[in-house]
Design a protein around this motif. Structure first.
Motif, mmCIF file in Angstrom:
data_model
loop_
_atom_site.group_PDB
_atom_site.id
_atom_site.type_symbol
_atom_site.label_atom_id
_atom_site.label_comp_id
_atom_site.label_asym_id
_atom_site.label_seq_id
_atom_site.Cartn_x
_atom_site.Cartn_y
_atom_site.Cartn_z
ATOM 1 N N TYR A 198 55.073 51.410 119.183
ATOM 2 C CA TYR A 198 55.822 52.382 118.641
ATOM 3 C C TYR A 198 54.890 53.134 117.568
ATOM 4 C CZ TYR A 198 59.179 54.974 115.713
ATOM 5 O OH TYR A 198 59.726 56.002 115.016
ATOM 6 N N PHE B 68 62.060 53.197 120.067
ATOM 7 C CA PHE B 68 61.547 51.910 119.938
ATOM 8 C C PHE B 68 62.280 50.936 121.279
ATOM 9 C CE2 PHE B 68 61.961 47.416 118.585
ATOM 10 C CZ PHE B 68 60.782 47.133 117.913
ATOM 11 N N GLU B 69 63.449 51.369 121.441
ATOM 12 C CA GLU B 69 64.267 50.760 122.780
ATOM 13 C C GLU B 69 63.661 50.928 123.915
ATOM 14 O OE1 GLU B 69 66.914 48.192 124.544
ATOM 15 O OE2 GLU B 69 66.297 48.313 122.314
ATOM 16 N N GLU C 148 56.515 47.123 118.221
ATOM 17 C CA GLU C 148 56.213 47.827 116.845
ATOM 18 C C GLU C 148 54.962 48.518 116.871
ATOM 19 O OE1 GLU C 148 57.007 49.442 113.300
ATOM 20 O OE2 GLU C 148 58.454 48.564 114.478
ATOM 21 N N THR D 94 64.858 59.388 117.607
ATOM 22 C CA THR D 94 64.704 58.688 116.537
ATOM 23 C C THR D 94 63.923 57.436 116.728
ATOM 24 O OG1 THR D 94 66.884 57.727 117.353
ATOM 25 C CG2 THR D 94 67.207 59.542 116.293
ATOM 26 N N LYS D 95 63.679 56.645 115.801
ATOM 27 C CA LYS D 95 63.067 55.397 115.949
ATOM 28 C C LYS D 95 63.696 54.547 116.857
ATOM 29 C CE LYS D 95 60.807 51.519 114.096
ATOM 30 N NZ LYS D 95 60.352 50.716 112.969
ATOM 31 N N ASN D 96 65.108 54.331 116.524
ATOM 32 C CA ASN D 96 65.761 53.375 117.481
ATOM 33 C C ASN D 96 65.630 53.604 119.014
ATOM 34 O OD1 ASN D 96 66.467 51.724 115.312
ATOM 35 N ND2 ASN D 96 68.460 52.986 115.023
#
Length: 98
Positions: free
Chosen positions: A45, A7-8, A42, A2-4
Motif C-alpha cells: 500500500y 488496502f483491501e 501495508e 480511500t485507504k481501506n
C-alpha cells in the motif's frame, strides 16, 4: 480511492506462490524483499501511494530491498513458497518466518 478500498484490493491480490515461479522477476530486478516482521500488504500500500519517506526508512532499516542472490538461492533450493503481491512494476515477496 480511500485507504481501506486500496488496502483491501491489495490484500485480495496477495497470494502464496512458489518462488521458482517468480525467478523471471528476480532476474529482471523487479523482485522486492519484505522482511517477515512487516505487513506485506501495508508495504504494498505504501509503495502504491508512493510514500517515499516510509519506503526509504524501511530500506535504511533493512526491512525492504531488492531480493538478494542469497535469498533467491535459498528459496530455490528449498523449493519455497512465498507470499507475493504486485505493485507494478515490482513484485513484493515475503517468506514467512524471515
Amino acid at each position: 480511492m480511500t485507504k481501506n478500498i486500496e488496502f483491501e484490493k491489495l490484500n485480495l491480490e496477495t497470494s502464496q506462490i512458489a518462488w521458482k515461479e517468480l525467478q523471471r522477476f528476480f532476474a529482471g530486478g523487479y523482485a522486492i524483499y519484505v522482511a517477515g516482521d512487516l505487513d506485506l500488504v501495508e508495504v504494498a500500500y505504501q509503495m502504491s501511494m508512493d510514500n517515499k519517506n516510509q519506503i526509504e526508512q524501511w530500506m535504511k532499516e533493512g526491512h525492504v530491498g531488492k531480493v538478494t542472490d542469497n535469498h533467491a538461492r535459498e528459496w530455490l533450493e528449498a523449493d519455497a513458497d512465498v507470499w507475493a503481491v504486485v505493485v507494478s512494476p515490482w513484485v513484493l515477496v515475503q517468506k514467512g518466518g524471515d
